[in-house]
Design an enzyme around this catalytic site. Sequence first.
Site, mmCIF file in Angstrom:
data_model
loop_
_atom_site.group_PDB
_atom_site.id
_atom_site.type_symbol
_atom_site.label_atom_id
_atom_site.label_comp_id
_atom_site.label_asym_id
_atom_site.label_seq_id
_atom_site.Cartn_x
_atom_site.Cartn_y
_atom_site.Cartn_z
ATOM 1 N N ASP A 192 -2.102 2.883 10.002
ATOM 2 C CA ASP A 192 -2.354 1.916 8.921
ATOM 3 C C ASP A 192 -3.755 2.104 8.351
ATOM 4 O O ASP A 192 -3.962 2.071 7.138
ATOM 5 C CB ASP A 192 -2.111 0.470 9.388
ATOM 6 N N ASP A 237 3.077 11.789 0.815
ATOM 7 C CA ASP A 237 3.325 11.282 -0.545
ATOM 8 C C ASP A 237 2.074 10.586 -1.060
ATOM 9 O O ASP A 237 1.683 10.737 -2.220
ATOM 10 C CB ASP A 237 4.483 10.266 -0.558
ATOM 11 N N LYS A 295 -0.098 5.320 16.296
ATOM 12 C CA LYS A 295 -0.014 3.851 16.296
ATOM 13 C C LYS A 295 -0.041 3.444 17.763
ATOM 14 O O LYS A 295 0.852 2.757 18.269
ATOM 15 C CB LYS A 295 1.253 3.394 15.559
ATOM 16 N N ASP A 330 5.554 12.043 6.559
ATOM 17 C CA ASP A 330 6.368 11.876 5.361
ATOM 18 C C ASP A 330 5.670 10.896 4.424
ATOM 19 O O ASP A 330 5.508 11.148 3.230
ATOM 20 C CB ASP A 330 7.758 11.355 5.761
ATOM 21 N N TYR A 382 13.045 10.871 13.228
ATOM 22 C CA TYR A 382 14.041 11.498 12.359
ATOM 23 C C TYR A 382 15.219 12.055 13.160
ATOM 24 O O TYR A 382 16.314 12.166 12.646
ATOM 25 C CB TYR A 382 13.418 12.658 11.573
#
Length: 357
Positions: free
Chosen positions: A224, A252, A192, A248, A141
């Site tokens: 993942d 959700d 990751k 983020d 970000y």
Amino acid sequence: MSKKVLILPGDGIGPEITAQAVKVLNRLKEEGALDIEMQEGLVGGAAYDETGSPLPEETMAAAREADAILLGAVGGPQYDSLPRDKRPEKGLLGLRSGLELFANLRPAMLYPQLAHASSLKPEVVSGLDILIVRELTGGIYFGQPRGIRTLDNGEREGFNTYVYSESEIRRIAHVAFQAAQKRNNKVTSIDKSNVLEVTELWKEVVTEVAKEYPDVELEHMLVDNAAMQLVRWPKQFDVMLTGNMFGDILSDEASMLTGSIGMLPSASLNSENKGMYEPSHGSAPDIAGQDIANPLATILSAAMMLRYSLGAPELADRIEQAVSKVLDQGLRTADIWTEGTEKVSCSAMGDAVVAAL
Ligand code: IPM
Ligand code: MG
């Protein structure tokens, strides 16, 4: 001395949902249970429309002065074509980084009354209680360099930088382990590392920090797989520790396990527990101004504010119990409505929580 709370309604449904949380806070004030001074400010598109900036200097100054900030939401389609530094999201990101609110706490907890509003089977989600600890002021970000450039062959190329320093990883890891000690003593660190060096370092540093918390179990999980496990068997998680972008996305996803993203509060804290509190959902421009949004995530964010920044955990408990009570009464906004419950407006939901206090 009374504490200062800055209210930043923002855009879309922001003003209507923050108004409900303010009602709840005002009720506690009137009772004499809470000594705060509330002041309103502009942020996001609303601030851009008035001042030409999504984060006016006046707002930033008030934010620095405040003991805590309650924010609604920012963003809307009418701002999508503005240059990036004028967009509403920039206001939010500027507050997060300007105040060094590096620790984002996003609980995903299922109210038993809402087990049937979840898109997953009730037995998969009942009793669900996850805390996502998301790093909020670093990672891709904020990494430099970033931009869109034109190559020699005339083709355009977009680029961002995914970067984390050891100290940034270490301080958010401590937050996660300490949170786990107050919960179920398990941290799942998301990476990751099979592809990205930055998360290989993440994994290493988190493993080092874990040595200081022998009572907490540490598990590493690829992002993942974590996305899959969240919908397969979410109850395996206690605290999920993530970088900015992974958090983020996963927050959700986690929110939908609880029935609706309209239920999920959040806290963003600096190292002194000064915080900004906001619902995890966005500005929902499609339903703005219709008085149908769910104000509970914002009301629950106000409860988190009382607990973490204003030193009033007993009032936080009361608000959370009041929310549970209105759900027991069968009241539901449209997003969590199911057959046999009563559909109410945003403002009616706010009134019901006040009454249930
Ligand atoms: C969130 C939001 C923000 C983010 C946007 C509005 C910049 O999606 O708080 O999750 O990406 O962090
Ligand atoms: Mg988000």
